[in-house]
Scaffold this motif. Structure first.
Motif, PDB file in Angstrom:
ATOM      1  N   LEU A  50      51.812  31.751  43.489  1.00 26.95           N
ATOM      2  CA  LEU A  50      51.544  32.666  42.857  1.00 26.95           C
ATOM      3  C   LEU A  50      52.496  33.851  43.378  1.00 26.95           C
ATOM      4  O   LEU A  50      53.082  34.493  42.573  1.00 26.95           O
ATOM      5  CB  LEU A  50      50.253  33.403  42.771  1.00 26.95           C
ATOM      6  CG  LEU A  50      49.301  32.472  41.730  1.00 26.95           C
ATOM      7  CD1 LEU A  50      47.801  32.953  41.831  1.00 26.95           C
ATOM      8  CD2 LEU A  50      49.748  32.318  40.435  1.00 26.95           C
ATOM      9  N   ASN A  51      52.469  33.853  44.605  1.00 22.42           N
ATOM     10  CA  ASN A  51      53.547  34.929  45.402  1.00 22.42           C
ATOM     11  C   ASN A  51      55.059  34.337  45.036  1.00 22.42           C
ATOM     12  O   ASN A  51      55.731  35.372  44.806  1.00 22.42           O
ATOM     13  CB  ASN A  51      53.296  34.761  46.742  1.00 22.42           C
ATOM     14  CG  ASN A  51      52.184  35.825  47.346  1.00 22.42           C
ATOM     15  OD1 ASN A  51      52.005  35.709  48.630  1.00 22.42           O
ATOM     16  ND2 ASN A  51      51.542  36.420  46.485  1.00 22.42           N
ATOM     17  N   THR A  52      55.138  33.193  44.833  1.00 25.56           N
ATOM     18  CA  THR A  52      56.619  32.636  44.729  1.00 25.56           C
ATOM     19  C   THR A  52      57.055  32.989  43.299  1.00 25.56           C
ATOM     20  O   THR A  52      58.275  33.022  42.919  1.00 25.56           O
ATOM     21  CB  THR A  52      56.999  31.394  44.930  1.00 25.56           C
ATOM     22  OG1 THR A  52      56.087  30.590  44.015  1.00 25.56           O
ATOM     23  CG2 THR A  52      56.537  30.891  46.473  1.00 25.56           C
ATOM     24  N   GLN A  53      55.891  33.225  42.556  1.00 25.14           N
ATOM     25  CA  GLN A  53      56.321  33.602  40.981  1.00 25.14           C
ATOM     26  C   GLN A  53      56.371  35.112  41.076  1.00 25.14           C
ATOM     27  O   GLN A  53      56.502  35.556  39.744  1.00 25.14           O
ATOM     28  CB  GLN A  53      55.238  33.045  40.139  1.00 25.14           C
ATOM     29  CG  GLN A  53      55.186  31.636  40.022  1.00 25.14           C
ATOM     30  CD  GLN A  53      56.269  30.910  39.601  1.00 25.14           C
ATOM     31  OE1 GLN A  53      56.867  31.248  38.550  1.00 25.14           O
ATOM     32  NE2 GLN A  53      56.974  29.891  40.433  1.00 25.14           N
ATOM     33  N   GLY A  54      56.542  36.031  41.880  1.00 22.87           N
ATOM     34  CA  GLY A  54      56.374  37.340  41.827  1.00 22.87           C
ATOM     35  C   GLY A  54      55.178  38.004  41.804  1.00 22.87           C
ATOM     36  O   GLY A  54      55.264  39.220  41.665  1.00 22.87           O
ATOM     37  N   GLU A  55      53.995  37.174  41.849  1.00 20.46           N
ATOM     38  CA  GLU A  55      52.645  37.902  41.989  1.00 20.46           C
ATOM     39  C   GLU A  55      52.439  38.185  43.075  1.00 20.46           C
ATOM     40  O   GLU A  55      52.379  37.587  44.130  1.00 20.46           O
ATOM     41  CB  GLU A  55      51.707  36.679  41.008  1.00 20.46           C
ATOM     42  CG  GLU A  55      52.221  36.640  39.405  1.00 20.46           C
ATOM     43  CD  GLU A  55      51.134  35.565  38.895  1.00 20.46           C
ATOM     44  OE1 GLU A  55      50.082  35.767  39.068  1.00 20.46           O
ATOM     45  OE2 GLU A  55      51.687  34.660  38.115  1.00 20.46           O
ATOM     46  N   HIS A  56      51.378  39.375  42.892  1.00 19.84           N
ATOM     47  CA  HIS A  56      50.421  39.693  43.995  1.00 19.84           C
ATOM     48  C   HIS A  56      49.087  39.478  43.598  1.00 19.84           C
ATOM     49  O   HIS A  56      48.434  40.413  43.115  1.00 19.84           O
ATOM     50  CB  HIS A  56      50.634  40.991  44.502  1.00 19.84           C
ATOM     51  CG  HIS A  56      52.184  41.070  45.030  1.00 19.84           C
ATOM     52  ND1 HIS A  56      52.451  40.583  46.312  1.00 19.84           N
ATOM     53  CD2 HIS A  56      53.314  41.676  44.517  1.00 19.84           C
ATOM     54  CE1 HIS A  56      53.854  40.790  46.455  1.00 19.84           C
ATOM     55  NE2 HIS A  56      54.176  41.333  45.546  1.00 19.84           N
ATOM     56  N   PRO A  57      48.627  38.506  43.514  1.00 23.65           N
ATOM     57  CA  PRO A  57      47.071  38.099  42.866  1.00 23.65           C
ATOM     58  C   PRO A  57      45.959  38.656  43.582  1.00 23.65           C
ATOM     59  O   PRO A  57      46.148  38.935  44.531  1.00 23.65           O
ATOM     60  CB  PRO A  57      46.949  36.749  42.899  1.00 23.65           C
ATOM     61  CG  PRO A  57      47.948  36.148  44.013  1.00 23.65           C
ATOM     62  CD  PRO A  57      48.802  37.136  43.984  1.00 23.65           C
ATOM     63  N   ASN A  58      44.892  38.907  43.088  1.00 21.93           N
ATOM     64  CA  ASN A  58      43.688  39.445  43.648  1.00 21.93           C
ATOM     65  C   ASN A  58      42.880  38.227  43.793  1.00 21.93           C
ATOM     66  O   ASN A  58      43.061  37.108  43.555  1.00 21.93           O
ATOM     67  CB  ASN A  58      43.080  40.571  42.616  1.00 21.93           C
ATOM     68  CG  ASN A  58      42.698  40.142  41.418  1.00 21.93           C
ATOM     69  OD1 ASN A  58      42.379  38.856  41.211  1.00 21.93           O
ATOM     70  ND2 ASN A  58      42.603  41.186  40.422  1.00 21.93           N
ATOM     71  N   GLN A  59      41.873  38.524  44.436  1.00 20.90           N
ATOM     72  CA  GLN A  59      40.943  37.231  44.828  1.00 20.90           C
ATOM     73  C   GLN A  59      40.376  36.385  43.736  1.00 20.90           C
ATOM     74  O   GLN A  59      40.297  35.233  43.578  1.00 20.90           O
ATOM     75  CB  GLN A  59      39.602  37.650  45.823  1.00 20.90           C
ATOM     76  CG  GLN A  59      40.226  38.359  47.088  1.00 20.90           C
ATOM     77  CD  GLN A  59      38.960  38.696  47.868  1.00 20.90           C
ATOM     78  OE1 GLN A  59      39.348  39.064  49.145  1.00 20.90           O
ATOM     79  NE2 GLN A  59      37.882  39.082  47.501  1.00 20.90           N
ATOM     80  N   LEU A  60      39.909  37.125  42.659  1.00 19.91           N
ATOM     81  CA  LEU A  60      39.483  36.792  41.147  1.00 19.91           C
ATOM     82  C   LEU A  60      40.547  35.668  40.479  1.00 19.91           C
ATOM     83  O   LEU A  60      40.370  34.748  40.399  1.00 19.91           O
ATOM     84  CB  LEU A  60      39.120  37.741  40.385  1.00 19.91           C
ATOM     85  CG  LEU A  60      38.416  37.402  38.823  1.00 19.91           C
ATOM     86  CD1 LEU A  60      37.346  36.533  39.569  1.00 19.91           C
ATOM     87  CD2 LEU A  60      38.214  38.193  38.120  1.00 19.91           C
ATOM     88  N   SER A  61      41.693  36.238  40.719  1.00 29.83           N
ATOM     89  CA  SER A  61      42.814  35.294  40.307  1.00 29.83           C
ATOM     90  C   SER A  61      43.189  34.148  40.786  1.00 29.83           C
ATOM     91  O   SER A  61      43.528  33.079  40.191  1.00 29.83           O
ATOM     92  CB  SER A  61      44.248  36.318  39.701  1.00 29.83           C
ATOM     93  OG  SER A  61      44.543  36.734  41.142  1.00 29.83           O
ATOM     94  N   ILE A  62      42.973  34.190  42.297  1.00 36.06           N
ATOM     95  CA  ILE A  62      43.091  33.095  43.157  1.00 36.06           C
ATOM     96  C   ILE A  62      42.039  32.197  43.086  1.00 36.06           C
ATOM     97  O   ILE A  62      42.076  30.824  42.630  1.00 36.06           O
ATOM     98  CB  ILE A  62      43.149  33.389  44.658  1.00 36.06           C
ATOM     99  CG1 ILE A  62      44.402  34.246  44.982  1.00 36.06           C
ATOM    100  CG2 ILE A  62      42.919  32.152  45.337  1.00 36.06           C
ATOM    101  CD1 ILE A  62      45.735  33.330  45.015  1.00 36.06           C
ATOM    102  N   ALA A  63      40.777  32.425  42.536  1.00 39.82           N
ATOM    103  CA  ALA A  63      39.537  31.780  42.454  1.00 39.82           C
ATOM    104  C   ALA A  63      39.908  30.533  41.030  1.00 39.82           C
ATOM    105  O   ALA A  63      39.475  29.702  40.907  1.00 39.82           O
ATOM    106  CB  ALA A  63      38.298  32.502  42.457  1.00 39.82           C
ATOM    107  N   ARG A  64      40.347  31.562  40.195  1.00 43.52           N
ATOM    108  CA  ARG A  64      40.556  31.145  38.699  1.00 43.52           C
ATOM    109  C   ARG A  64      41.644  30.140  38.933  1.00 43.52           C
ATOM    110  O   ARG A  64      41.567  28.934  38.169  1.00 43.52           O
ATOM    111  CB  ARG A  64      40.997  32.092  37.815  1.00 43.52           C
ATOM    112  CG  ARG A  64      39.782  33.128  37.160  1.00 43.52           C
ATOM    113  CD  ARG A  64      40.203  33.940  36.153  1.00 43.52           C
ATOM    114  NE  ARG A  64      38.947  34.953  35.958  1.00 43.52           N
ATOM    115  CZ  ARG A  64      39.068  35.966  35.487  1.00 43.52           C
ATOM    116  NH1 ARG A  64      40.142  36.695  35.331  1.00 43.52           N
ATOM    117  NH2 ARG A  64      37.842  36.797  35.145  1.00 43.52           N
TER     118      ARG A  64
END
Length: 145
Positions: A50-64
């Motif tokens: 997700l970071n390589t896609q320019g995203e800074h995900p939160n814990q919920l988006s990582i879990a999903r």
């Protein structure tokens, strides 16, 4: 109604169970020298992707993304933070949420681990004549809710 299998090896669920256990052992073996458990790897790799896609995900988006339990995801990410692999920062838009990014050490380890796991996958699935067909078969199963 589907007839009951007459042998365990005729049960797709039982075969999937056995294959999954063998595959998990193979992955665990390549991750051990890197100091990662399988779930730590999945969450580290998900954050990296997700970071390589320019995203800074939160814990919920990582879990999903990883299809993992939210509470367990938080605990594992805390452990990755303790190892200096992940930084959890307060989300300016929602102070209850934590945005995730990998440290340089986490980026390097994630890339090494992904390479090793992909190599293990290639070896494990080498006897499958049509890996494209296997992926096509697994995709709808992985997206079932």
């Amino acid at each position: 109604m589907t007839p009951m299998p007459t042998a365990a090896d005729d049960s797709p669920g039982f075969l999937l169970w056995r294959v999954t256990l063998r595959w998990q052992r193979a992955v665990t073996a390549v991750l051990a020298p890197l100091g990662l458990t399988h779930v730590q790897f999945v969450l580290l790799a998900s954050t990296w992707w997700l970071n390589t896609q320019g995203e800074h995900p939160n814990q919920l988006s990582i879990a999903r993304h990883a299809d993992t339990d939210v509470k367990m995801t938080s605990q594992v990410l805390r452990k990755l933070e303790e190892k200096g692999l992940v930084v959890r920062e307060v989300d300016p838009g929602d102070t209850r949420a934590r945005r995730l990014r990998l440290t340089p050490q986490g980026q390097e380890l994630a890339q090494r681990a992904v390479t090793e796991v992909e190599r293990a996958d290639t070896e494990f699935f080498r006897s499958v004549p049509d890996s494209t067909g296997l992926i096509a078969m697994l995709r709808p199963l992985a997206s079932m809710s």
